[in-house]
Design a protein around this motif. Sequence first.
Motif, PDB file in Angstrom:
ATOM      1  N   ARG A   1      73.237 -18.028  39.365  1.00 16.43           N
ATOM      2  CA  ARG A   1      74.858 -18.603  39.044  1.00 16.43           C
ATOM      3  C   ARG A   1      74.893 -19.876  40.900  1.00 16.43           C
ATOM      4  O   ARG A   1      75.606 -20.962  41.046  1.00 16.43           O
ATOM      5  CB  ARG A   1      75.802 -17.941  38.964  1.00 16.43           C
ATOM      6  CG  ARG A   1      75.989 -17.712  37.406  1.00 16.43           C
ATOM      7  CD  ARG A   1      77.038 -16.695  36.952  1.00 16.43           C
ATOM      8  NE  ARG A   1      78.438 -16.400  38.071  1.00 16.43           N
ATOM      9  CZ  ARG A   1      78.756 -15.494  37.629  1.00 16.43           C
ATOM     10  NH1 ARG A   1      78.574 -14.785  36.539  1.00 16.43           N
ATOM     11  NH2 ARG A   1      79.733 -14.557  38.466  1.00 16.43           N
TER      12      ARG A   1
ATOM     13  N   ALA B   1      74.352 -14.245  40.632  1.00 15.25           N
ATOM     14  CA  ALA B   1      73.433 -13.666  39.326  1.00 15.25           C
ATOM     15  C   ALA B   1      74.391 -13.704  38.137  1.00 15.25           C
ATOM     16  O   ALA B   1      75.181 -12.972  38.406  1.00 15.25           O
ATOM     17  CB  ALA B   1      71.651 -13.083  39.149  1.00 15.25           C
ATOM     18  N   GLU B   2      73.852 -14.504  37.006  1.00  5.71           N
ATOM     19  CA  GLU B   2      74.384 -13.358  35.622  1.00  5.71           C
ATOM     20  C   GLU B   2      73.278 -12.166  35.963  1.00  5.71           C
ATOM     21  O   GLU B   2      72.619 -12.073  35.895  1.00  5.71           O
ATOM     22  CB  GLU B   2      73.556 -14.304  34.826  1.00  5.71           C
ATOM     23  CG  GLU B   2      73.822 -15.637  34.568  1.00  5.71           C
ATOM     24  CD  GLU B   2      75.507 -15.903  34.266  1.00  5.71           C
ATOM     25  OE1 GLU B   2      75.902 -15.342  33.756  1.00  5.71           O
ATOM     26  OE2 GLU B   2      75.965 -17.505  34.467  1.00  5.71           O
TER      27      GLU B   2
ATOM     28  N   GLN C   1      69.949 -11.291  32.942  1.00  6.57           N
ATOM     29  CA  GLN C   1      69.723 -11.737  32.232  1.00  6.57           C
ATOM     30  C   GLN C   1      68.236 -12.509  33.357  1.00  6.57           C
ATOM     31  O   GLN C   1      68.417 -12.561  34.877  1.00  6.57           O
ATOM     32  CB  GLN C   1      70.723 -12.770  32.122  1.00  6.57           C
ATOM     33  CG  GLN C   1      71.673 -12.779  31.002  1.00  6.57           C
ATOM     34  CD  GLN C   1      72.374 -14.447  30.920  1.00  6.57           C
ATOM     35  OE1 GLN C   1      71.434 -15.272  30.434  1.00  6.57           O
ATOM     36  NE2 GLN C   1      73.395 -14.231  30.383  1.00  6.57           N
TER      37      GLN C   1
ATOM     38  N   ILE D   1      64.758 -15.260  34.639  1.00  4.12           N
ATOM     39  CA  ILE D   1      63.971 -16.282  34.053  1.00  4.12           C
ATOM     40  C   ILE D   1      62.863 -16.191  34.286  1.00  4.12           C
ATOM     41  O   ILE D   1      63.090 -15.800  36.185  1.00  4.12           O
ATOM     42  CB  ILE D   1      64.347 -17.189  34.519  1.00  4.12           C
ATOM     43  CG1 ILE D   1      65.260 -17.507  33.257  1.00  4.12           C
ATOM     44  CG2 ILE D   1      63.311 -18.247  34.043  1.00  4.12           C
ATOM     45  CD1 ILE D   1      66.079 -19.159  34.116  1.00  4.12           C
TER      46      ILE D   1
ATOM     47  N   VAL E   1      69.021 -15.076  36.704  1.00  2.00           N
ATOM     48  CA  VAL E   1      69.249 -16.311  35.944  1.00  2.00           C
ATOM     49  C   VAL E   1      70.429 -16.622  37.365  1.00  2.00           C
ATOM     50  O   VAL E   1      71.471 -15.683  37.369  1.00  2.00           O
ATOM     51  CB  VAL E   1      70.319 -16.711  35.208  1.00  2.00           C
ATOM     52  CG1 VAL E   1      70.883 -17.727  34.609  1.00  2.00           C
ATOM     53  CG2 VAL E   1      69.061 -16.451  33.929  1.00  2.00           C
TER      54      VAL E   1
ATOM     55  N   VAL F   1      73.843 -24.917  38.472  1.00  2.00           N
ATOM     56  CA  VAL F   1      73.351 -23.903  39.810  1.00  2.00           C
ATOM     57  C   VAL F   1      74.365 -24.520  40.614  1.00  2.00           C
ATOM     58  O   VAL F   1      74.372 -25.497  40.973  1.00  2.00           O
ATOM     59  CB  VAL F   1      72.091 -22.583  39.886  1.00  2.00           C
ATOM     60  CG1 VAL F   1      71.911 -22.061  41.012  1.00  2.00           C
ATOM     61  CG2 VAL F   1      71.824 -22.502  38.430  1.00  2.00           C
TER      62      VAL F   1
ATOM     63  N   ILE G   1      65.537 -21.954  40.294  1.00  2.00           N
ATOM     64  CA  ILE G   1      64.188 -21.528  40.206  1.00  2.00           C
ATOM     65  C   ILE G   1      63.609 -21.716  41.146  1.00  2.00           C
ATOM     66  O   ILE G   1      62.588 -21.155  41.750  1.00  2.00           O
ATOM     67  CB  ILE G   1      63.667 -21.354  38.810  1.00  2.00           C
ATOM     68  CG1 ILE G   1      64.754 -20.862  37.962  1.00  2.00           C
ATOM     69  CG2 ILE G   1      62.490 -20.200  38.517  1.00  2.00           C
ATOM     70  CD1 ILE G   1      64.516 -19.080  38.140  1.00  2.00           C
TER      71      ILE G   1
ATOM     72  N   ASP H   1      75.165 -24.319  32.840  1.00  2.00           N
ATOM     73  CA  ASP H   1      74.473 -24.383  33.284  1.00  2.00           C
ATOM     74  C   ASP H   1      73.904 -24.786  35.337  1.00  2.00           C
ATOM     75  O   ASP H   1      72.499 -24.215  34.681  1.00  2.00           O
ATOM     76  CB  ASP H   1      72.839 -24.969  31.871  1.00  2.00           C
ATOM     77  CG  ASP H   1      72.720 -26.511  32.075  1.00  2.00           C
ATOM     78  OD1 ASP H   1      71.939 -27.169  31.577  1.00  2.00           O
ATOM     79  OD2 ASP H   1      74.174 -27.075  32.489  1.00  2.00           O
TER      80      ASP H   1
ATOM     81  N   VAL I   1      69.259 -24.494  36.279  1.00  2.00           N
ATOM     82  CA  VAL I   1      68.913 -23.573  36.869  1.00  2.00           C
ATOM     83  C   VAL I   1      67.324 -24.299  36.625  1.00  2.00           C
ATOM     84  O   VAL I   1      66.926 -23.575  37.517  1.00  2.00           O
ATOM     85  CB  VAL I   1      69.155 -23.187  35.354  1.00  2.00           C
ATOM     86  CG1 VAL I   1      67.564 -21.737  35.207  1.00  2.00           C
ATOM     87  CG2 VAL I   1      70.360 -22.831  34.977  1.00  2.00           C
ATOM     88  N   GLN I   2      66.868 -24.890  36.186  1.00  2.00           N
ATOM     89  CA  GLN I   2      65.700 -25.069  36.559  1.00  2.00           C
ATOM     90  C   GLN I   2      64.820 -25.737  37.623  1.00  2.00           C
ATOM     91  O   GLN I   2      63.762 -25.304  38.950  1.00  2.00           O
ATOM     92  CB  GLN I   2      64.831 -26.128  36.037  1.00  2.00           C
ATOM     93  CG  GLN I   2      64.522 -25.870  34.272  1.00  2.00           C
ATOM     94  CD  GLN I   2      65.702 -25.476  33.101  1.00  2.00           C
ATOM     95  OE1 GLN I   2      66.973 -26.401  34.128  1.00  2.00           O
ATOM     96  NE2 GLN I   2      66.165 -25.022  32.774  1.00  2.00           N
TER      97      GLN I   2
END
Length: 147
Positions: A49, A36-37, A40, A42, A47, A4, A23, A2, A19-20
């Motif tokens: 990467r 990014a993924e 997907q 958020i 999401v 980044v 963001i 998870d 990831v949080q």
Amino acid sequence: MDAVLVINADLGPLHRVTVQHAIRMLCRRVAEIHEAEPDQLIGVFPVPRVVRLVRYVVTRWRFNAGPAWSRAGVLRRDGRRCAYCDAPASTIDHILPRSRGGRNTWKNTTAACYECNQRKGDRTPAEAGMPLRREPATPGWAALAGR
Ligand SMILES: [Zn+2]
């Protein structure tokens, strides 16, 4: 996985964050999505990467392991003199303000008097028209040992 990857504005890799955290960096606009993924989301964001810092962060300190940064250490390194006016300093100024992604590093912080710190506010020295009287550097261990 998870984590980044955070890369500098010049695309040099820096470190990994959750990831949080990534963001939050996107929300604060200190970073942009670099990779990014696919498919997907958020909230409104893909999401991430890899996120890229909007402003270049000087990282030479990372390769030049000296004493750990501290407020007291910055004041001692600078002889408790303001970097802008040479008055007795009691505060720490972030050269690139923290609100804009500036970090607690030796090269991004300097001793400053309260008045200069207030006057500079959320600006860089160039924006504020307040040149630094000295370039902040990573101190050696000896420089922090005295007094
Ligand atoms: Zn000052």
